[in-house]
Every structure is written in C-alpha cells, then in structure tokens.
Write an enzyme that holds these catalytic residues in place. Structure first.
Site, PDB file in Angstrom:
ATOM      1  N   LYS A   1       8.241  -0.550   5.579  1.00 46.74           N
ATOM      2  CA  LYS A   1       7.371   0.768   5.116  1.00 46.74           C
ATOM      3  C   LYS A   1       8.651   1.677   4.882  1.00 46.74           C
ATOM      4  CE  LYS A   1       4.755   4.285   7.565  1.00 46.74           C
ATOM      5  NZ  LYS A   1       4.161   4.396   8.855  1.00 46.74           N
TER       6      LYS A   1
ATOM      7  N   ASP B   1      -3.872   9.153  15.823  1.00 47.38           N
ATOM      8  CA  ASP B   1      -4.348   8.865  14.583  1.00 47.38           C
ATOM      9  C   ASP B   1      -5.147   7.673  14.640  1.00 47.38           C
ATOM     10  OD1 ASP B   1      -5.161   9.430  12.009  1.00 47.38           O
ATOM     11  OD2 ASP B   1      -3.433   9.036  11.157  1.00 47.38           O
TER      12      ASP B   1
ATOM     13  N   ASN C   1       0.877  -1.164  -0.033  1.00 40.98           N
ATOM     14  CA  ASN C   1      -0.024  -0.129   0.071  1.00 40.98           C
ATOM     15  C   ASN C   1       0.761   1.251  -0.107  1.00 40.98           C
ATOM     16  OD1 ASN C   1      -2.224   1.577  -0.052  1.00 40.98           O
ATOM     17  ND2 ASN C   1      -3.225   0.528   1.963  1.00 40.98           N
ATOM     18  N   LYS C   2       0.198   2.343  -0.226  1.00 41.19           N
ATOM     19  CA  LYS C   2       1.010   3.652  -0.073  1.00 41.19           C
ATOM     20  C   LYS C   2       0.466   4.361   0.764  1.00 41.19           C
ATOM     21  CE  LYS C   2       2.731   6.925  -3.409  1.00 41.19           C
ATOM     22  NZ  LYS C   2       3.160   7.312  -4.441  1.00 41.19           N
TER      23      LYS C   2
ATOM     24  N   TYR D   1       3.646   8.822   3.734  1.00 39.79           N
ATOM     25  CA  TYR D   1       5.089   8.929   3.688  1.00 39.79           C
ATOM     26  C   TYR D   1       5.763   8.094   2.599  1.00 39.79           C
ATOM     27  CZ  TYR D   1       3.703  11.977   7.573  1.00 39.79           C
ATOM     28  OH  TYR D   1       3.272  12.936   8.436  1.00 39.79           O
ATOM     29  N   GLY D   2       5.271   7.272   2.073  1.00 39.55           N
ATOM     30  CA  GLY D   2       6.124   6.441   1.229  1.00 39.55           C
ATOM     31  C   GLY D   2       5.119   5.211   0.942  1.00 39.55           C
ATOM     32  N   THR D   3       5.860   4.161   0.446  1.00 36.73           N
ATOM     33  CA  THR D   3       5.292   2.691   0.299  1.00 36.73           C
ATOM     34  C   THR D   3       5.606   1.691   1.276  1.00 36.73           C
ATOM     35  OG1 THR D   3       5.325   3.379  -2.111  1.00 36.73           O
ATOM     36  CG2 THR D   3       5.052   1.330  -1.756  1.00 36.73           C
ATOM     37  N   VAL D   4       4.722   0.922   1.405  1.00 34.46           N
ATOM     38  CA  VAL D   4       4.849  -0.192   2.323  1.00 34.46           C
ATOM     39  C   VAL D   4       4.935  -1.533   1.164  1.00 34.46           C
ATOM     40  CG1 VAL D   4       3.985  -1.993   4.032  1.00 34.46           C
ATOM     41  CG2 VAL D   4       3.510   0.845   4.040  1.00 34.46           C
TER      42      VAL D   4
HETATM   43  N1  LIG Z   1       2.856  -4.396   8.673  1.00 33.75           N
HETATM   44  C1  LIG Z   1       1.941  -4.314   7.939  1.00 33.75           C
HETATM   45  N2  LIG Z   1       1.413  -5.523   7.402  1.00 33.75           N
HETATM   46  C2  LIG Z   1       0.520  -5.441   6.231  1.00 33.75           C
HETATM   47  N3  LIG Z   1       0.239  -4.228   5.704  1.00 33.75           N
HETATM   48  C3  LIG Z   1       0.639  -2.834   6.151  1.00 33.75           C
HETATM   49  C4  LIG Z   1       1.609  -3.091   7.206  1.00 33.75           C
HETATM   50  N4  LIG Z   1       1.794  -1.848   7.519  1.00 33.75           N
HETATM   51  C5  LIG Z   1       1.207  -1.017   6.904  1.00 33.75           C
HETATM   52  N5  LIG Z   1       0.475  -1.773   5.885  1.00 33.75           N
HETATM   53  C6  LIG Z   1      -0.098  -1.153   5.019  1.00 33.75           C
HETATM   54  O1  LIG Z   1       0.260   0.025   4.450  1.00 33.75           O
HETATM   55  C7  LIG Z   1      -0.732   1.300   4.809  1.00 33.75           C
HETATM   56  C8  LIG Z   1       0.258   2.352   5.184  1.00 33.75           C
HETATM   57  O2  LIG Z   1       0.968   2.252   6.176  1.00 33.75           O
HETATM   58  P1  LIG Z   1       1.195   3.289   7.167  1.00 33.75           P
HETATM   59  O3  LIG Z   1      -0.254   3.705   7.718  1.00 33.75           O
HETATM   60  O4  LIG Z   1       1.844   2.779   8.211  1.00 33.75           O
HETATM   61  O5  LIG Z   1       1.691   4.322   6.325  1.00 33.75           O
HETATM   62  P2  LIG Z   1       1.626   6.020   6.578  1.00 33.75           P
HETATM   63  O6  LIG Z   1       2.434   6.446   5.448  1.00 33.75           O
HETATM   64  O7  LIG Z   1       2.153   6.422   7.887  1.00 33.75           O
HETATM   65  O8  LIG Z   1       0.066   6.162   6.332  1.00 33.75           O
HETATM   66  P3  LIG Z   1      -0.928   7.392   6.592  1.00 33.75           P
HETATM   67  O9  LIG Z   1      -1.123   7.679   5.473  1.00 33.75           O
HETATM   68  O10 LIG Z   1      -2.026   6.549   7.303  1.00 33.75           O
HETATM   69  O11 LIG Z   1      -0.222   8.197   7.549  1.00 33.75           O
HETATM   70  C9  LIG Z   1      -1.447   0.594   5.627  1.00 33.75           C
HETATM   71  O12 LIG Z   1      -2.951   1.304   5.849  1.00 33.75           O
HETATM   72  C10 LIG Z   1      -1.675  -0.816   5.374  1.00 33.75           C
HETATM   73  O13 LIG Z   1      -2.497  -1.129   4.632  1.00 33.75           O
END
Ligand SMILES: Nc1ncnc2c1ncn2[C@@H]1O[C@H](COP(=O)(O)OP(=O)(O)OP(=O)(O)O)[C@@H](O)[C@H]1O
Length: 471
Positions: free
Chosen positions: A43, A137, A16-17, A20-23
């Site tokens: 992440k 959040d 997912n994205k 702050y970047g891509t997971v």
């Molecule tokens: N440990 C994990 N296992 C599976 N999917 C994950 C995991 N961590 C993150 N993801 C997926 O990636 C997405 C983005 O992760 P995360 O929320 O940590 O990123 P962010 O950049 O902080 O996002 P946000 O826009 O919510 O601030 C999550 O909503 C989830 O769908």
C-alpha cells in the site's frame, strides 16, 4: 526513490486505488526466512497522510497477536513521497468483488459457505475487539480472500485499518461508510459518543445481508431513509425489504442489527449463525443441499490461483462513502437534530407468524405515502449489481423523493489538514470515473502490461514503474 528495489521488491502491477494511495502487487527479488512469500501487496500512501501511523501501529499489534482472519503486516518504510505498508497478498479478491460479480456462491446454492465466511468474519472481529481495536469501516471491500496453507479453505482476512481506533467511546461521528454505519455512529444524537465495538457489530449485520442478498438494506442509517425509518419502528419490516429472508437469518440480525447498541452481541450473533439451517426461504435446508458431490471446494470457486481476481479498478461503483470526520458544514445541518425514539428488536415480538408480510406499525403509519418511491428507488440504487453513479461532490438523494439532498463538502478534496477522510475508491467523482471506465475486467486479469493510465492509476504507477526501470 528506489526504496522498493532496495527493500527487495519489484512491482508487478497496480492492484487497486484506495482513498490514500495505490496498492501494488510486488514480488520479492530474494527470499529469506522472514519473507517466505513470493508476492506481497504494498500500500503506497502518498504523504502527508493522517492515517499512516495509526494504521501501522495497529497492524504491528496484529503481527504480535496473529490471527488467520486479520491481514498480516510484513513491514513498513517510507521515502520522501510515500509511506509503504507491505502486507500479505490476497490473490482472490475481496468480498465486494465476489458479490458484485455474482461469482460468490449464493445463499441458495452454497449456504454452508456463507456460514463459513461469516463465522470467519466474526472470528476476526472478535480477535480485534479482544485486543481493544475497533475497525469502524467493516464492509465487503475490506474483507480480502485468500487460501489456507493447505489450499483447502477459503480464508477471509479483515483489512484496511485506516479508520480503526482504540477508543471505547468515540466522538468521530460519520466515520466509516454510510451504508454500514450504525445509526449512533452516523450522527451525533446526544453528544454522548458511541461505542465503536457496537458499531462494528452493526456493520457485520449489514455485511451478512450483502452476502445473502447482494443488497444493502439502508442507504444510510437515518430516518430520512424510509426503509431505515420503518426498520426503527419495526425490525420485521426487513421481511418486506427482503421477501425471502428466513427466520434463521432474522434471528442472526436480532443479535447484531439492534438499533440499541447495548443489545448487540458478537457472541449471540455467532450462536445464531451456527444455528442457521437456511438463509433464505427459497432454498432447501443446508443438509439437503450440501451432499457429497456438492461439497464446498474452494478451488471450484477460486479457479486458477494465478488469476488476479481482486481489485479490478473498473468494477462498478458500490457507493459507500467513507468519511473519517465530516466537516461541520456537511450533511449534519441537513439532518434532524435528534433521531426519533428508537425501538429495538423486540424480544417479545412473535416471529412465528408468517414473516413474509408483517403488518407493522411502520406499514400502517406510512400508508399515506408511496412506499414505492422510497423502497423501489432505494432498492434500485442499493442493488450491488446495478449501482447508480453518485458523485461525491454533488447532491445525492436517490433514495427517497422526500429526502433532502445530502451535499458532500467541497473541502473533502481540498485542504485535508482539518478534515481527515477516507474515500472508498469507488466513491470518486465523475471525472475520476471517466478515467476508470476505459479499462476492462479481462484486460486487468490477463495483461501483465497493465495500462495503468486506463485505470486511473497513472501517476502512482508511472512513478513506481520508473523506480523499477531505473533500478
Ligand atoms: N493485501 C492485499 N491483497 C490484495 N489486494 C489488496 C490488499 N490490500 C489492499 N488490496 C486492494 O486495494 C484496495 C485498497 O486497499 P485499502 O482498502 O487498504 O486502501 P485504502 O486507501 O485504505 O482504501 P479505502 O478507500 O477503502 O479507505 C482494496 O480494496 C483491495 O482491493
């Protein structure tokens, strides 16, 4: 460049994205006692990042004091382009996804499961708070789902500590996601700051309503949202918003969705949840539904472990902007400088009368306005399964005809040095959404050769692919 490879990970696909970047999903090239699992979520946070250090420090603390309902941090490292945060992989998606796809057992058919999930959320939040860490959040997108080691239980993992803090009083107004934000967190009313602890408790109250009704009660916790305004005047108006809300559920909300922050209590919320017999009035009591044949079995719900259920990048947007520190020129200027005096869940309010149509002060006071124009439109836009696109950088006031537009700052996408922000991926602007709309749910789940471009992850994905290819 090849740091992932060097560290022993091979990237399989983007998950997912986030803001702050891509997971990405990666597997270990070799396992050791430290790296017991085959798969990890990484992440990849593009530099420079205002959140990386804080988030990793908090995740590190959680690894010292582990809890089953908090995501497990494995390690972090960096190269010149990205920071990498390696986390346990949660293969069954997040709560948002389950609610959105309607494959989360609903309140009527699986009430015990809602209870179990929500108690886990409370446990995780309680642990977090006991360490003096506040999430700020909390929302269904940040509750990931996994299985217990024996494979028998669904386990909720609180994730995404990008906006978390240790301050007992915070002045970062507007931090979080509008629909989950406590009123005192949403805007600066008296310059006294707010308690992030109490704000977290409010957020889980909203999450509970999401779980039960697949809807958000408020577009934002400000009295320009007519539903919130009514709620402030009389919390029982929630029975109008959710006509099948049960008295039991209302008792839970009395403990966490209090407008006065000091009255919110995690412990009281937990006690009320344990006492719930039915979440809605359209179901039977828990005991009569959960019989032996119908016992909760995670595997029935979760299907095949190999199916990646979470993180379909084409999932319908649930608009929950997550601003860390809104610019001074944002909606603040458009909001009333002070909230009206807030009433609270009144301990003395008689709740034994029929909860369906309370004659509330709000209803009386607002008899001259079209309730539909606020409520109907608001519900339409708040219903998770039928979200309405609402570009971040355009006016957004679909909730009430009378509500002034809230304009998000253009600078949100520009110079971020002075403006730390967190955008949920589903809050992307129209252009980004167009890129995402090509992908399909099925494709994501079934093709390992993910067409990352279709999912708007092309940039990061290409770089990551190169790392693997060149290795
Ligand atoms: N440990 C994990 N296992 C599976 N999917 C994950 C995991 N961590 C993150 N993801 C997926 O990636 C997405 C983005 O992760 P995360 O929320 O940590 O990123 P962010 O950049 O902080 O996002 P946000 O826009 O919510 O601030 C999550 O909503 C989830 O769908």
């Amino acid at each position: 460049m090849k740091i992932l490879q060097k560290k022993g990970y091979k990237v399989e696909r983007p998950l997912n994205k986030g803001s702050y970047g891509t997971v990405v999903l990666a597997h270990r090239l070799f396992r050791t006692s430290r790296y017991k699992d085959a798969k990890y979520a990484i992440k990849c946070i593009r530099k420079p990042s205002p959140i990386f250090l804080d988030e990793v420090n908090i995740l590190r603390e959680f690894s010292r004091y582990r809890h089953r309902n908090i995501i497990h941090f494995v390690e972090s490292f960096e190269d010149h382009v990205y920071y990498y945060v390696v986390l346990e992989y949660c293969p069954f998606g997040d709560l948002y996804e389950c609610i959105l796809n309607d494959d989360f057992p609903n309140a009527k058919n699986q009430p015990e499961m809602i209870k179990d999930i929500f108690l886990q959320v409370i446990d995780g939040v309680s642990h977090m708070h006991s360490l003096g860490i506040y999430h700020r959040d909390l929302k269904p997108e940040n509750f990931l789902l996994s299985l217990s080691d024996d494979g028998n239980d669904l386990v909720v993992k609180i994730s995404d500590f990008g906006l978390a803090c240790r301050d007992t009083i915070s002045h970062d107004y507007g931090t979080g996601s509008d629909r989950y934000m406590a009123p005192e967190q949403f805007e600066d009313v008296d310059d006294m700051g707010y308690s992030p602890r109490a704000a977290d408790i409010w957020a889980i109250g909203i999450c509970l309503l999401n779980l039960i009704f697949a809807r958000n009660p408020f577009a934002y916790p400000n009295e320009r949202d007519p539903i919130f305004a009514d709620y402030v005047l009389d919390p029982m108006t929630l029975f109008d918003v959710f006509p099948t809300l049960s008295q039991d559920t209302y008792e839970v909300l009395r403990a966490c969705l209090c407008v006065t922050p000091e009255k919110r209590s995690l412990e009281k919320t937990r006690e009320a949840v344990i006492a719930v017999n039915n979440w809605t009035t359209d179901g039977e009591e828990l005991e009569s539904i959960v019989n032996e044949d119908d016992d909760f079995c995670p595997s029935n719900f979760l299907f095949d472990e190999n199916i990646v259920r979470c993180t379909q990048s084409d999932r319908e947007p649930l608009r929950t902007p997550s601003l860390l520190t809104p610019a001074a020129t944002t909606q603040r200027g458009l909001l009333p400088s002070k909230l009206q005096p807030l009433s609270d869940l009144d301990e003395n309010v008689s709740v034994t009368s029929s909860p369906q149509s309370p004659i509330s002060p709000a209803a009386v006071n607002t008899s001259d306005r079209s309730y539909d124009s606020g409520l109907g439109e608001s519900l339409k836009n708040m219903h998770i399964s039928k979200p309405t696109p609402m570009p971040v950088n355009t006016k957004r006031s679909p909730y009430s005809c009378s509500a002034p537009a809230i304009v998000f700052p253009n600078s949100i996408k520009g110079n971020k040095d002075h403006l730390k922000f967190g955008r949920s991926w589903c809050d992307m602007d129209e252009e980004e959404e167009d890129n995402l709309s090509i992908g399909s749910h099925d494709n994501f789940g079934t093709h390992d050769e993910l067409n990352a471009k279709d999912f708007g992850l092309a940039d990061d994905w290409n770089v990551l692919s190169q790392w693997n290819d060149n290795a």
